[in-house]
Design a protein around this motif. Structure first.
Motif, PDB file in Angstrom:
ATOM      1  N   UNK A 126       0.887  -1.163   0.000  1.00 14.43           N
ATOM      2  CA  UNK A 126       0.000   0.000   0.000  1.00 14.43           C
ATOM      3  C   UNK A 126       0.922   1.210   0.000  1.00 14.43           C
ATOM      4  N   UNK A 127       0.327   2.378  -0.176  1.00 17.70           N
ATOM      5  CA  UNK A 127       1.132   3.598  -0.192  1.00 17.70           C
ATOM      6  C   UNK A 127       1.782   3.913   1.138  1.00 17.70           C
ATOM      7  N   UNK A 128       1.382   3.172   2.194  1.00 18.83           N
ATOM      8  CA  UNK A 128       1.961   3.405   3.516  1.00 18.83           C
ATOM      9  C   UNK A 128       3.298   2.680   3.697  1.00 18.83           C
ATOM     10  N   UNK A 129       3.554   1.674   2.879  1.00 14.02           N
ATOM     11  CA  UNK A 129       4.801   0.909   2.990  1.00 14.02           C
ATOM     12  C   UNK A 129       5.980   1.751   2.524  1.00 14.02           C
ATOM     13  N   UNK A 130       6.935   1.998   3.452  1.00 14.19           N
ATOM     14  CA  UNK A 130       8.132   2.791   3.157  1.00 14.19           C
ATOM     15  C   UNK A 130       7.781   4.160   2.569  1.00 14.19           C
ATOM     16  N   UNK A 131       6.614   4.696   2.968  1.00 14.69           N
ATOM     17  CA  UNK A 131       6.198   6.005   2.440  1.00 14.69           C
ATOM     18  C   UNK A 131       6.068   6.007   0.937  1.00 14.69           C
ATOM     19  N   UNK A 132       5.552   4.896   0.384  1.00 20.17           N
ATOM     20  CA  UNK A 132       5.469   4.740  -1.072  1.00 20.17           C
ATOM     21  C   UNK A 132       4.655   5.864  -1.729  1.00 20.17           C
ATOM     22  N   UNK A 162       0.827  13.292  -3.514  1.00 26.04           N
ATOM     23  CA  UNK A 162       1.786  14.383  -3.373  1.00 26.04           C
ATOM     24  C   UNK A 162       3.145  13.967  -3.933  1.00 26.04           C
ATOM     25  N   UNK A 163       3.562  12.710  -3.641  1.00 26.73           N
ATOM     26  CA  UNK A 163       4.831  12.196  -4.173  1.00 26.73           C
ATOM     27  C   UNK A 163       4.827  10.673  -4.140  1.00 26.73           C
ATOM     28  N   UNK A 164       5.708  10.088  -4.952  1.00 28.74           N
ATOM     29  CA  UNK A 164       5.834   8.627  -5.041  1.00 28.74           C
ATOM     30  C   UNK A 164       7.282   8.238  -4.775  1.00 28.74           C
ATOM     31  N   UNK A 165       7.484   7.252  -3.905  1.00 29.39           N
ATOM     32  CA  UNK A 165       8.825   6.760  -3.582  1.00 29.39           C
ATOM     33  C   UNK A 165       9.252   5.726  -4.627  1.00 29.39           C
ATOM     34  N   UNK A 166       9.867   6.211  -5.710  1.00 33.91           N
ATOM     35  CA  UNK A 166      10.237   5.278  -6.787  1.00 33.91           C
ATOM     36  C   UNK A 166      11.421   4.393  -6.401  1.00 33.91           C
ATOM     37  N   UNK A 167      12.170   4.785  -5.377  1.00 33.00           N
ATOM     38  CA  UNK A 167      13.314   3.979  -4.937  1.00 33.00           C
ATOM     39  C   UNK A 167      12.851   2.579  -4.540  1.00 33.00           C
ATOM     40  N   UNK A 168      11.732   2.501  -3.810  1.00 30.14           N
ATOM     41  CA  UNK A 168      11.194   1.208  -3.392  1.00 30.14           C
ATOM     42  C   UNK A 168      10.740   0.396  -4.602  1.00 30.14           C
ATOM     43  N   UNK A 169       9.994   1.026  -5.513  1.00 27.50           N
ATOM     44  CA  UNK A 169       9.500   0.304  -6.698  1.00 27.50           C
ATOM     45  C   UNK A 169      10.669  -0.193  -7.547  1.00 27.50           C
ATOM     46  N   UNK A 170      11.647   0.670  -7.785  1.00 24.73           N
ATOM     47  CA  UNK A 170      12.802   0.269  -8.605  1.00 24.73           C
ATOM     48  C   UNK A 170      13.594  -0.865  -7.973  1.00 24.73           C
TER      49      UNK A 170
END
Length: 300
Positions: A126-132, A162-170
Motif C-alpha cells: 500500500x502507499x503506507x509501505x516505506x512512504x510509497x 503528493x509524491x511517489x517513492x520510486x526507490x522502493x519500486x525500482x
C-alpha cells in the motif's frame, strides 16, 4: 501435430509480437487493474498470465488496483452507510478502516496470489509501505445555485498524490518482483487516505517515467459522438474532445489522468477494454490492440 493453417497462425502471432518484445524489453509499463477484469474468474486468470508473460520476456509491469465494488459490499455487510459526493466516496474514520481492510488486505493479496500462481513473483504494497505514496487531503468544491463562491466540501480521508517513492519500486523491479500497489496514501501526520486508483496509476507512471500507462475499463475505449471507438489520439485532440463535450461525465477523470501522465513524461497512455481476455497482451504485443491510445506525438 499442428495443421498447416494452425502453424501459419501461430507463426504470424509470434512474428508480430517480436518487434514489440524487442521494443519494450527493459521498459516499465504501469497497469491500472479494475472493473470487470477483477470480477470474472476467466479475466482474472488471463490478466495474471499476461503480467507474468510480460515479466518473463523482460518487460517490467507495475500493477495498481482498484476495489470500489468490494469496499461497497463490505460496508453494506457491516451496515455502514455509503455516501458519494461528486463521484467520490465520503470516507470517515470508520469507512477508512474498511477501505484499508479491503484494498490493502483481501483485494491486494488476491491479486498477488493470482500472479504468483501463474508463475510470477508479486509483492503487495500500500502507499503506507516505506512512504510509497505521500498524500494530502483532496479539496472538493461544488457550485451551488445562489452562491457567489464555490462551496468547499469535506469528504473526509480522500486524498491526492503528493509524491511517489520510486526507490522502493525500482528496488523491487530490479530484483525481478512485480509490485502490486493498493491506492492508499499516507499524510504528513500519518493519516491514511483513500485515493482514486486511476490517479495513483497515473502518478506512479509519471514518477517512473514509464513507457506506457494502461487503464483497464469496462468499455471498448474512448468513443466519438457516433459511438465509434477512437483508436489513436494526441493530447491536443483529447483537449478538443473535452472542449466539444465528446468526453464527459465519468470518463473525464480517467481521460484527464491519462492526459496528465502523457504530458508528465509517460510515453503513451491507453484506455483498454478490460472485458476482453488477454487485453493487456493484445495491447502490448499486437498491431491492433483493444482500446484508445493517447500520445504526445503530433500528426505529421
Amino acid at each position: 501435430m499442428l495443421s498447416r493453417e494452425a502453424a501459419a497462425q501461430v507463426s504470424r502471432v509470434l512474428t508480430e509480437a517480436l518487434p514489440y518484445i524487442q521494443r519494450f524489453t527493459g521498459k516499465t509499463i504501469v497497469i491500472k487493474y479494475g472493473g470487470n477484469a477483477m470480477e470474472s474468474e476467466e479475466l482474472k486468470n488471463s490478466f495474471a498470465r499476461d503480467i507474468v508473460l510480460m515479466k518473463t520476456v523482460g518487460i517490467n509491469p507495475v500493477v495498481v488496483h482498484g476495489g470500489g465494488p468490494q469496499i461497497g459490499d463490505l460496508l453494506k455487510r457491516l451496515n455502514i452507510q455509503s455516501e458519494f459526493i461528486e463521484g467520490m466516496r465520503v470516507t470517515d474514520a470508520k469507512t477508512m478502516d474498511v477501505v484499508e481492510m479491503v484494498l490493502g488486505g483481501s483485494v491486494n493479496k488476491d491479486i498477488v496470489n493470482l500472479i504468483n500462481q501463474a508463475g510470477g513473483s508479486a509483492i503487495g504494497l500500500t502507499g503506507k509501505d516505506a512512504g510509497l505514496i505521500k498524500a494530502r487531503r483532496l479539496k472538493v468544491s461544488r457550485r451551488t445555485p445562489g452562491m457567489d463562491k464555490p462551496e468547499i466540501i469535506d469528504i473526509g480521508q480522500v486524498g491526492e498524490v503528493e509524491s511517489v517513492n520510486i526507490k522502493l519500486i525500482n528496488a523491487l523491479v530490479s530484483d525481478d518482483y512485480i509490485p502490486v500497489i493498493a491506492p492508499i496514501g499516507v499524510g504528513s501526520d500519518g493519516a491514511s487516505y483513500n485515493i482514486n486508483a486511476d490517479l495513483v496509476a497515473g502518478k506512479v507512471a509519471e514518477a517512473l517515467k514509464a513507457e506506457k500507462l494502461m487503464l483497464l475499463t469496462n468499455i471498448a475505449g474512448l468513443m466519438d459522438k457516433e459511438g465509434k471507438v477512437l483508436t489513436g489520439l494526441t493530447t491536443s485532440q483529447v483537449d478538443a474532445l473535452i472542449e466539444d463535450g465528446t468526453i464527459y461525465g465519468g470518463m473525464l477523470p480517467k481521460i484527464r489522468c491519462a492526459l496528465d501522465a502523457v504530458q508528465g513524461g509517460v510515453g503513451s497512455a491507453i484506455i483498454v477494454d478490460g472485458r476482453v481476455p488477454n487485453a493487456v497482451l493484445l495491447e502490448v504485443f499486437t498491431n491492433a490492440g483493444v482500446g484508445t491510445l493517447i500520445t504526445n506525438q503530433q500528426p505529421e
